[in-house]
Every structure is written in C-alpha cells, then in structure tokens.
Design an enzyme around this catalytic site. Structure first.
Site, PDB file in Angstrom:
ATOM      1  NE  ARG A  40      -9.114  12.710   3.686  1.00 20.60           N
ATOM      2  CZ  ARG A  40      -9.189  11.429   3.362  1.00 20.60           C
ATOM      3  NH1 ARG A  40     -10.269  10.942   2.810  1.00 20.60           N
ATOM      4  NH2 ARG A  40      -8.175  10.623   3.583  1.00 20.60           N
TER       5      ARG A  40
ATOM      6  CD  GLU B 104      -9.330  -1.023   3.479  1.00 22.56           C
ATOM      7  OE1 GLU B 104      -8.978  -0.798   4.651  1.00 22.56           O
ATOM      8  OE2 GLU B 104      -9.511  -0.120   2.647  1.00 22.56           O
TER       9      GLU B 104
ATOM     10  NE  ARG C 108      -5.997   1.794  -0.324  1.00 27.40           N
ATOM     11  CZ  ARG C 108      -5.954   2.928   0.345  1.00 27.40           C
ATOM     12  NH1 ARG C 108      -4.891   3.273   1.026  1.00 27.40           N
ATOM     13  NH2 ARG C 108      -6.989   3.730   0.340  1.00 27.40           N
TER      14      ARG C 108
ATOM     15  CG  ASN D 185      -1.842   1.126   1.312  1.00 24.93           C
ATOM     16  OD1 ASN D 185      -1.767   2.048   0.499  1.00 24.93           O
ATOM     17  ND2 ASN D 185      -2.735   1.109   2.285  1.00 24.93           N
TER      18      ASN D 185
ATOM     19  CG  HIS E 298     -13.130   3.843   2.509  1.00 24.69           C
ATOM     20  ND1 HIS E 298     -13.754   4.936   3.060  1.00 24.69           N
ATOM     21  CD2 HIS E 298     -11.865   3.876   2.957  1.00 24.69           C
ATOM     22  CE1 HIS E 298     -12.885   5.616   3.798  1.00 24.69           C
ATOM     23  NE2 HIS E 298     -11.728   4.993   3.751  1.00 24.69           N
TER      24      HIS E 298
END
Ligand code: ADP
Length: 400
Positions: free
Chosen positions: A237, A382, A88, A9, A177
């Site tokens: 965010r 994940e 990823r 990742n 996601h």
C-alpha cells in the site's frame, strides 16, 4: 483441561483460526485456509507440532469452517473444552467502541457499517453466520480493529472536507490495528505502570503498518483513516499521497478511479518502489547484496514511519515511550534504527547494541540512557487479546 476459545480471523481470501487457552497464553491448535474464492483452496492445521493439510471441496469460507468443525469432531476432547468464539472484525464504524457479544442487534449494526469495509465485512459476516450454524451453543464475540480509536476527538478524526460528508455518510478517520495497540499499551503497563498515565507512541510495522499516539492509555491519533490505505508506506500500500494523484494516474493510464485505488492498495509500497518484493526480509537481503531500489524502499518506509509518529505525537502531553511491534517492528533492527535516526531532532536515541542484540519474541528496552523517551520492542498478540475479551464477555466481566 482448561476452557478454550476459538479465534477466527476471516479475511477476503483467507481464514485464519486458533484455539487458545482462556488466559490467551497457550495456542493449542492454529491454522489457515488460503486461496478462498480461487480453485486451489486448502486448509492447513497445526497441532501437536505437526502440520496437517486438507483440500477444500469448495474454496470458500463455509467449506473452510466445515473442515475445521469436522476436525474438531474427530478431536473430541478439544471440541469439548471450547467455551466461545471470538471474531476479529476490521471495521466497527462508529457503532462499536469495545468488543461485544454478538446478537441480532450487533449483526444489524455490522451490516450497516459493512459498506465502509467492502473487502473485509462480507467475509466477517459470513464467518459469523457459518460459525453460528456449526457451533450453535457457543457464544460469539466481535472484537474490532477500529474500537480502540473511538476515543479520538473530532479535531483529529474529521477530514477537512464539507461537513455534510461526515453527517450524511460518516466519512471520517477510523484507524485500524486497534486490538494490537490495546494489547501493546496494556503490556507496557504491566512492566512500566507509569506508562498508563503517560504519552506512548506505537509503531505497528508489518505488511500493513500504522502508528498510534496513546495518552493515558487512550488512543488520541492514528495514521490509518477511513480505510487502511492511509498513513505509512506499507508492503503493497502507498500510504498517504496527494489525493489529486488518483485523477492523474487514472487519466494517464486510462483506468477507473477504483482500479487506481487498487494499484495504491496492491502494487505500491515496498513492492512498488523496489520493483522486487513487499517482504521486508527479502528487501534487506537484496539491500545487503547491493540492490539500491531495495534500500530506497526500506529507507522510505522508515522515513515515513518516523514522520507519521511525530505527526501523531502532536496529540500527546509528552513523548515518554516509543514502542515497535508487528513483524517488521519486532524483527528488523535496520528499520528500527532508521526510524530512530529520523527522530534525532527530538533527542530520541536508540542504543545500537541493544537494538541488534535483543532477544527475539521478548519485551526489550533498546533506548540509549540519554534518550528523551524509552524505546521498546513489544511483540503484539492480537489473538490473545481477542481470546481474553471473549472469555471476559462470556463471564460477564469487564473488558479493559
Ligand atoms: P501482517 O500481519 O500485516 O500481514 P506481519 O506483522 O506478519 O504482517 O509482518 C510481516 C512483515 O514482517 C514482512 O514484511 C516480513 O518480511 C517482516 N519480517 C518478519 N521477520 C523478519 C525479520 N527477521 N527481519 C525483517 N523483517 C521481518
């Protein structure tokens, strides 16, 4: 030993990796290279219950992957079992609706959609290129955060702006996601097979947070948009705001639009509201000690999550299941309760005792008996999904 998969990742300033058994169930080695691009990069490798720290001669992705490769050269038996590499990839644009074996055509398509994710795509492409040179015999697979949401209808993914911006530039909602949503939806299907034909709402609540509506195992709406800034309030965010706000902040603060977006990405959310931290745990501790701003930040986070869940639910035939996942969704009983309290008009009822007493890291049903929908906590994974896709594509077997 089993066949194993290296999962990479590669982010803008960090590179996480893990070596998993081919069913994705066991992590044999994992690690993170942090501070890439700064002068303090270091690699941490966790193996056999111990952490090993390695300074990086140059703080970049190449140096991190070379160190990982050097470590594998020393640990020959682990290297010998590696059968493939799964990457990823945050943005697959409209080119990818499922994971793929990486070849030159895939790399060209990835390059093409890299302008849609300028923070992530260059790091992904670097990661793939370096991994290819360090492990030339291993097949490589790309697993996209956006792929699961390619089932959204134009009614959901288009913005209400002139049509030419989609036609000319592919500006639309992509959603993220997706690997987590696909994993959680499949996991729920293993314990409740009916759910694969029902309406499921998932709240992936972590430092990044979004929701997804899943009808008969297909994504029908999600809260993030062209970029991961849209939708819920997150760690740093802002989530959705009135777009005009950008121009107002830019003018008052005498800064550019891109610096304004940087503020919405990095200085807003839980951090901006609380003026304390982006971390849910820290905020819960502060709230318990009487910090009003920490409580406001957490309650806004939960309220916005509930609102986005019900907005996405308009694409479902029925709301049969609500699933909480991600670091906050799996661990914060306060946030789960607050989200569900905001859903009382829909007769969605959490069981207070089940919510607080649930076993960590396990699948738990936490709804009240008279709730209109089942409420679950399902830990996401994940990396496991990436490992499974990688092994299936290498073996030429279908991916779910
Ligand atoms: P991401 O993958 O988006 O970086 P994670 O899914 O790892 O984020 O979630 C990180 C968030 O989970 C942090 O805000 C952290 O405080 C929160 N978290 C982790 N454990 C707990 C806990 N026990 N209670 C409350 N929040 C927690």
């Amino acid at each position: 030993m089993d066949d194993t998969i290296l999962v990479i990742n590669s982010g803008s300033s960090s590179l996480k990796f893990a070596i998993l058994s081919n069913d994705g169930d066991r992590i044999l080695v994992e690690g993170i290279a942090e501070g890439l691009g700064s002068n303090q990069g270091r690699l941490t490798i966790k193996f056999d219950g111990q952490k090993h720290f390695h300074a990086l001669p140059t703080s970049n992705h190449k140096s991190a992957l070379i160190q990982i490769s050097n470590w594998l050269d020393i640990n020959e038996s682990i290297k010998a079992d590696l059968k493939g590499i799964g990457h990823r990839i945050v943005h697959g644009g409209e080119s990818f609706s499922a994971s793929v074996l990486i070849n030159d055509d895939v790399l060209a398509a990835l390059n093409k959609c890299s302008e849609l994710a300028p923070l992530h795509s260059p790091a992904h492409l670097k990661g793939i290129e370096i991994a290819k040179s360090l492990f030339p015999t291993l097949p490589q697979v790309a697993v996209f955060d956006t792929a699961f949401h390619q089932t959204l209808s134009p009614e959901q993914f288009l913005y209400g702006i002139p049509a030419k911006y989609y036609q000319d530039y592919h500006f639309r909602k992509y959603g993220f996601h997706g690997t987590s949503y696909r994993y959680v939806s499949a996991k729920l299907g293993t314990i409740n097979p009916q759910s694969l034909k029902q309406g499921v709402l998932v709240a992936h609540l972590g430092n990044g947070a979004s929701v997804c509506a899943i009808n008969s195992a297909k994504s029908t709406d999600t809260s993030m948009g062209l970029t991961p800034l849209d939708g819920l309030i997150m760690g740093t965010r802002s989530g959705s705001v009135d777009p005009s706000l950008l121009a107002f902040i830019a003018e008052k603060e005498q800064i550019s639009i891109s610096d304004t977006i940087d503020i919405l990405n990095k200085k807003s959310g839980l951090l901006g509201i609380s003026e304390l931290s982006n971390d849910c745990r820290t905020l819960e501790e502060a709230m318990l000690a009487g910090n009003e701003k920490a409580k406001l930040a957490l309650d806004m986070f939960a309220s916005r999550a509930a609102k986005q869940l019900m907005s996405a639910a308009t694409t479902l035939d029925s709301i049969d299941h609500i699933v909480f996942t991600g670091g906050i969704g799996e661990n914060s009983s306060y946030i789960r309760r607050k989200v569900c309290d905001n859903l009382k008009a829909f007769n969605i009822k959490i069981n207070a005792i089940k919510n607080t007493d649930m076993a960590r890291s396990e699948i738990c049903l936490i709804s009240d008996e008279n709730s209109s929908a089942h409420i679950w906590v399902i830990p996401t994974n994940e990396e496991k999904m990436i490992a499974i896709d990688t092994i299936n594509l290498i073996k030429n077997e279908p991916i779910n």
